[in-house]
Design a protein around this motif. Structure first.
Motif, PDB file in Angstrom:
ATOM      1  N   HIS A  75     -16.983 -22.683 -24.257  1.00 41.03           N
ATOM      2  CA  HIS A  75     -17.418 -22.716 -22.852  1.00 41.03           C
ATOM      3  C   HIS A  75     -16.558 -21.678 -21.727  1.00 41.03           C
ATOM      4  O   HIS A  75     -16.454 -21.780 -20.718  1.00 41.03           O
ATOM      5  CB  HIS A  75     -17.439 -23.846 -22.601  1.00 41.03           C
ATOM      6  CG  HIS A  75     -17.860 -24.889 -23.233  1.00 41.03           C
ATOM      7  ND1 HIS A  75     -19.072 -25.129 -22.696  1.00 41.03           N
ATOM      8  CD2 HIS A  75     -17.631 -25.591 -24.236  1.00 41.03           C
ATOM      9  CE1 HIS A  75     -19.963 -25.784 -24.040  1.00 41.03           C
ATOM     10  NE2 HIS A  75     -18.649 -25.730 -24.436  1.00 41.03           N
ATOM     11  N   ARG A  77     -15.803 -19.127 -19.276  1.00 38.24           N
ATOM     12  CA  ARG A  77     -17.068 -18.300 -18.837  1.00 38.24           C
ATOM     13  C   ARG A  77     -16.621 -16.344 -17.997  1.00 38.24           C
ATOM     14  O   ARG A  77     -15.221 -16.947 -17.787  1.00 38.24           O
ATOM     15  CB  ARG A  77     -17.660 -18.641 -17.820  1.00 38.24           C
ATOM     16  CG  ARG A  77     -18.415 -19.325 -18.226  1.00 38.24           C
ATOM     17  CD  ARG A  77     -19.791 -19.416 -18.662  1.00 38.24           C
ATOM     18  NE  ARG A  77     -19.637 -20.245 -19.347  1.00 38.24           N
ATOM     19  CZ  ARG A  77     -20.315 -20.411 -20.574  1.00 38.24           C
ATOM     20  NH1 ARG A  77     -19.554 -19.976 -21.237  1.00 38.24           N
ATOM     21  NH2 ARG A  77     -20.982 -21.276 -20.844  1.00 38.24           N
ATOM     22  N   TYR A  92     -21.986 -10.014 -18.013  1.00 41.47           N
ATOM     23  CA  TYR A  92     -20.894 -11.060 -18.684  1.00 41.47           C
ATOM     24  C   TYR A  92     -20.622 -11.428 -19.436  1.00 41.47           C
ATOM     25  O   TYR A  92     -21.350 -11.699 -20.013  1.00 41.47           O
ATOM     26  CB  TYR A  92     -22.691 -11.750 -18.013  1.00 41.47           C
ATOM     27  CG  TYR A  92     -23.471 -11.986 -16.827  1.00 41.47           C
ATOM     28  CD1 TYR A  92     -23.230 -12.915 -16.068  1.00 41.47           C
ATOM     29  CD2 TYR A  92     -24.244 -10.380 -16.577  1.00 41.47           C
ATOM     30  CE1 TYR A  92     -23.470 -13.284 -15.076  1.00 41.47           C
ATOM     31  CE2 TYR A  92     -25.144 -10.905 -15.327  1.00 41.47           C
ATOM     32  CZ  TYR A  92     -24.453 -11.876 -14.685  1.00 41.47           C
ATOM     33  OH  TYR A  92     -25.277 -12.014 -13.193  1.00 41.47           O
ATOM     34  N   ASP A 100     -28.278 -22.242 -22.731  1.00 32.71           N
ATOM     35  CA  ASP A 100     -28.301 -23.081 -21.384  1.00 32.71           C
ATOM     36  C   ASP A 100     -27.588 -21.839 -20.517  1.00 32.71           C
ATOM     37  O   ASP A 100     -28.406 -21.856 -18.858  1.00 32.71           O
ATOM     38  CB  ASP A 100     -28.119 -24.478 -20.890  1.00 32.71           C
ATOM     39  CG  ASP A 100     -28.800 -25.081 -21.834  1.00 32.71           C
ATOM     40  OD1 ASP A 100     -30.107 -24.971 -21.930  1.00 32.71           O
ATOM     41  OD2 ASP A 100     -27.999 -26.624 -22.333  1.00 32.71           O
ATOM     42  N   TYR A 101     -26.536 -20.918 -20.963  1.00 33.51           N
ATOM     43  CA  TYR A 101     -25.633 -20.690 -19.646  1.00 33.51           C
ATOM     44  C   TYR A 101     -26.684 -19.314 -19.212  1.00 33.51           C
ATOM     45  O   TYR A 101     -26.290 -18.577 -18.650  1.00 33.51           O
ATOM     46  CB  TYR A 101     -24.817 -20.112 -20.629  1.00 33.51           C
ATOM     47  CG  TYR A 101     -23.483 -19.342 -19.560  1.00 33.51           C
ATOM     48  CD1 TYR A 101     -23.626 -19.442 -18.190  1.00 33.51           C
ATOM     49  CD2 TYR A 101     -22.983 -18.057 -20.047  1.00 33.51           C
ATOM     50  CE1 TYR A 101     -23.146 -18.924 -17.123  1.00 33.51           C
ATOM     51  CE2 TYR A 101     -22.233 -17.821 -19.089  1.00 33.51           C
ATOM     52  CZ  TYR A 101     -22.473 -17.127 -18.184  1.00 33.51           C
ATOM     53  OH  TYR A 101     -21.553 -16.455 -17.518  1.00 33.51           O
TER      54      TYR A 101
END
Length: 438
Positions: A75, A77, A92, A100-101
């Motif tokens: 997870h 980021r 990114y 979903d991200y």
């Protein structure tokens, strides 16, 4: 492959929105591109190892990274962005090829103020090692969902380049892989090759471009791969950037400078010379000298095409007076008049797009320089027409010729230097919505 300077890269990506998505290897791709947009220098080891820093070479940390808790979980980021007056590059960090991200990222790009002009993407290592026993079938399903969704969201004028995962070493001790999972990574080297095959086939099926980085770097793991077995050094990433930019220029229809390759970052192997050729050994550069040889400064971006300027004193071909016409024996008047060459003949050669490929095929047979003819005793040569002056090539154009909106071509494979002309797009958005990953 022509080595592009920073000024030429700024001109190629002038007024372009570039989006890079992927893991830490793709983050290094982003960093090298940001650096190359500003100056002709290589990344340092500390810059390659840095993660989630607040600023790198005038860019900014938009989200994640050191703004929150640093960790190596799935997870994690990190969103970075470099913005100048004429360039916008965004990165990114991804740990899964479709999630979903990623769906939130696509919605952000779709509803944003600017549509992306270039999307560079790869995700493989995290998908195969960090998501349990069903990671392989889930990866294949997510690939299909990803490219189907990209076909819906991205505009037709956007160029998407799918980078295949780069080779990995035999011993992997990178931080993304916990110690308890490292014994299971013994087969990762072959799994990456298989994953590249399926991801490339899926990308080409949906009409997207594929840059096979695994093919280009398969023989350079011993010298340019970092000790962790996953990341690469600064010279490998500069060579990667040159491969990527040459691919983008070819897809956009931009004519690059036609000059000899200079400043090569990695060596393909020992040079091989044919008969009658002499190999010259290049002296190694000193530590005090810059990484690349100095070049003549170019005009500002947008003012001149990516073409070499004409020489200040072009060579002039003198006009020779015609020789007096000989009187042959038993001359017979031909039924037609021999016309000289057309006056509008151009000496310019068409641009060969396969000069960017690393695999050039040359013929070992040299053209013959002498040919024997049998003449009769009363044979005499006819007079040759006067030599016409070659027209001076025109190098001046207002801007690089950039054709927007062309679809992607599907390369036939890395073993043949082939480039096709842009074709009409065959991408069509399906009427149904692609399912989200399980």
């Amino acid at each position: 492959m022509v080595h592009l300077l920073a000024s030429e890269v700024r001109q190629l990506l002038h007024n372009k929105f570039v989006v890079i998505l992927g893991d830490s290897v793709q983050r290094a791709v982003y960093k090298d591109l940001v650096l190359l947009l500003q100056k002709d220098s290589l990344l340092t080891l500390s810059q390659l190892k840095a993660k989630g820093e607040y600023s790198f070479e005038q860019d900014e940390l938009v989200q994640g990274g050191k703004q929150g808790r640093m960790h190596n979980g799935t997870h994690y980021r990190e969103v970075r962005q470099f913005c100048s007056g004429q360039h916008l590059v965004r990165f990114y960090f991804l740990t899964r090829v479709y999630s979903d991200y990623l769906e939130a990222i696509l919605e952000e790009l779709h509803s944003g103020e600017h549509d992306p002009d270039l999307v560079i993407m790869n995700s493989c290592l995290w998908d195969l090692t960090r998501y349990g026993e069903d990671s392989w079938p889930n990866y294949l399903q997510n690939l299909e969902s990803l490219f189907g969704r990209l076909r819906q969201v991205l505009p037709e004028s956007c160029l998407l380049v799918w980078n295949t995962a780069m080779p990995v070493g035999n011993n992997i001790n990178s931080g993304f892989l916990p110690p308890e999972l490292r014994p299971a990574a013994s087969t990762l080297k072959t799994n990456v090759i298989e994953a590249n095959f399926y991801s490339s086939a899926e990308a080409q099926k949906h009409g997207f471009d594929v840059l096979d980085l695994h093919f280009h770097f398969r023989r350079h793991t011993g010298k340019y791969l970092q000790p962790d077995g996953v990341h690469w050094n600064e010279r490998a990433h500069r060579h990667l950037s040159q491969l990527l930019l040459a691919h983008v220029a070819d897809a956009w229809g931009v004519e690059l400078p036609q000059r000899d390759p200079v400043g090569k970052c990695i060596k393909d192997g020992p040079a091989r010379g044919g008969p009658g050729r002499r190999l010259e050994r290049q002296l190694p550069a000193c530590r005090d000298q810059p990484a690349f040889p100095p070049h003549r400064p170019l005009p500002l971006p947008g003012c001149c095409p990516l073409l070499p300027a004409p020489s200040p004193h072009p060579h002039q071909f003198p006009l020779l007076p015609p020789k007096p016409r000989p009187i042959p024996l038993q001359q017979v008047t031909p039924p037609f008049h021999v016309c000289p060459q057309d006056a509008d003949f151009s000496s310019d050669h068409p641009f060969q797009s396969d000069q960017f490929s690393l695999n050039h095929f040359h013929s070992d047979i040299l053209p013959s320089t002498q040919t024997e003819f049998a003449f009769d005793g009363d044979f005499m040569f006819s007079p040759q027409p006067p030599r016409l002056p070659f027209p001076q090539p025109c190098y001046q154009q207002r801007a690089p010729v950039v054709h927007r909106g062309f679809p992607r071509y599907c390369p036939r494979g890395p073993y043949l230097p082939w480039r096709g002309r842009p074709r009409n797009s065959k991408r069509r958005a399906p009427a149904y919505r692609e399912p989200r990953p399980q």
